[in-house]
Design an enzyme around this catalytic site. Structure first.
Site, PDB file in Angstrom:
ATOM      1  N   ASN A  76      19.995 -10.504 -59.642  1.00 12.60           N
ATOM      2  CA  ASN A  76      20.547  -9.733 -60.751  1.00 12.60           C
ATOM      3  C   ASN A  76      19.560  -8.693 -61.270  1.00 12.60           C
ATOM      4  O   ASN A  76      18.478  -8.515 -60.734  1.00 12.60           O
ATOM      5  CB  ASN A  76      20.997 -10.682 -61.864  1.00 12.60           C
ATOM      6  CG  ASN A  76      22.227 -10.184 -62.585  1.00 12.60           C
ATOM      7  OD1 ASN A  76      22.385  -8.994 -62.819  1.00 12.60           O
ATOM      8  ND2 ASN A  76      23.095 -11.103 -62.940  1.00 12.60           N
ATOM      9  N   HIS A 106      -3.881 -14.249 -60.629  1.00  9.13           N
ATOM     10  CA  HIS A 106      -5.155 -13.536 -60.640  1.00  9.13           C
ATOM     11  C   HIS A 106      -6.265 -14.546 -60.880  1.00  9.13           C
ATOM     12  O   HIS A 106      -6.127 -15.464 -61.676  1.00  9.13           O
ATOM     13  CB  HIS A 106      -5.155 -12.441 -61.700  1.00  9.13           C
ATOM     14  CG  HIS A 106      -4.243 -11.326 -61.340  1.00  9.13           C
ATOM     15  ND1 HIS A 106      -4.617 -10.324 -60.474  1.00  9.13           N
ATOM     16  CD2 HIS A 106      -2.964 -11.078 -61.666  1.00  9.13           C
ATOM     17  CE1 HIS A 106      -3.610  -9.499 -60.302  1.00  9.13           C
ATOM     18  NE2 HIS A 106      -2.582  -9.938 -61.013  1.00  9.13           N
TER      19      HIS A 106
END
Length: 176
Positions: A76, A106
């Site tokens: 979507n 990260h």
């Protein structure tokens, strides 16, 4: 309606041509302002038949990442898929608006020399993922699972279950 589907298929075809070395696909639809980006010649993207990607969705594959979207998957509006290692989305899966799927974090603690900590995200077949869900690295979601709106998912979600993430405030200190 038919015109927008036709334009979406044309947009998908153009993306497949631009990244012809990276994308293996059949007929799929990519609606307006959505993009698929391969940031490395080693990135691999497979998109199955009749995949429908709505507006403002970003799909990014970096480094040696492998993204596999099986047949008849619906993604979507305003979803983000970021792949640096491996993401697999099983056939007939439905993804609601504003979902983020990441197979990496990260490395803010800098425990290794890499700036990313990589893992996998495996989403089974016929899975429903509700609005505003965040799926993190090292996650396996079994077939026919339902992920409730607003959940943050990491780890194993068994097949044929509903996953609901209840939130409580907590703080975890970390040293620099």
């Amino acid at each position: 309606m038919y015109m927008s589907h036709s334009i979406g298929i044309l947009r998908a075809y153009v993306n497949a041509l631009v990244y012809f070395k990276n994308i293996e696909s059949s007929i799929f639809s990519l609606q307006s302002n959505s993009r698929i980006e391969a940031y490395s010649k080693h990135a691999k993207i497979y998109i199955g038949k009749f995949v429908f990607i709505r507006k403002h969705t970003s799909i990014r594959v970096d480094q040696h990442g492998e993204l596999r979207i099986e047949d008849k998957v619906f993604i979507n509006d305003n979803c983000h898929i970021n792949c640096a290692h491996r993401i697999s989305i099983g056939r007939l899966t439905k993804i609601a608006p504003h979902v983020s799927i990441n197979d990496h974090d990260h490395n803010y603690k800098h425990l290794t020399g890499d700036h990313l900590i990589k893992g996998e995200v495996i989403i089974g077949e016929n899975v429903w993922i509700g609005s505003n869900v965040v799926i993190l690295r090292d996650t396996f979601i079994g077939d026919n699972a339902v992920i409730a709106a607003g959940s943050v998912v990491k780890g194993h979600v068994p097949a044929n279950t509903v996953f609901l993430n209840k939130r409580e405030k907590s703080y975890i200190p970390y040293a620099n």
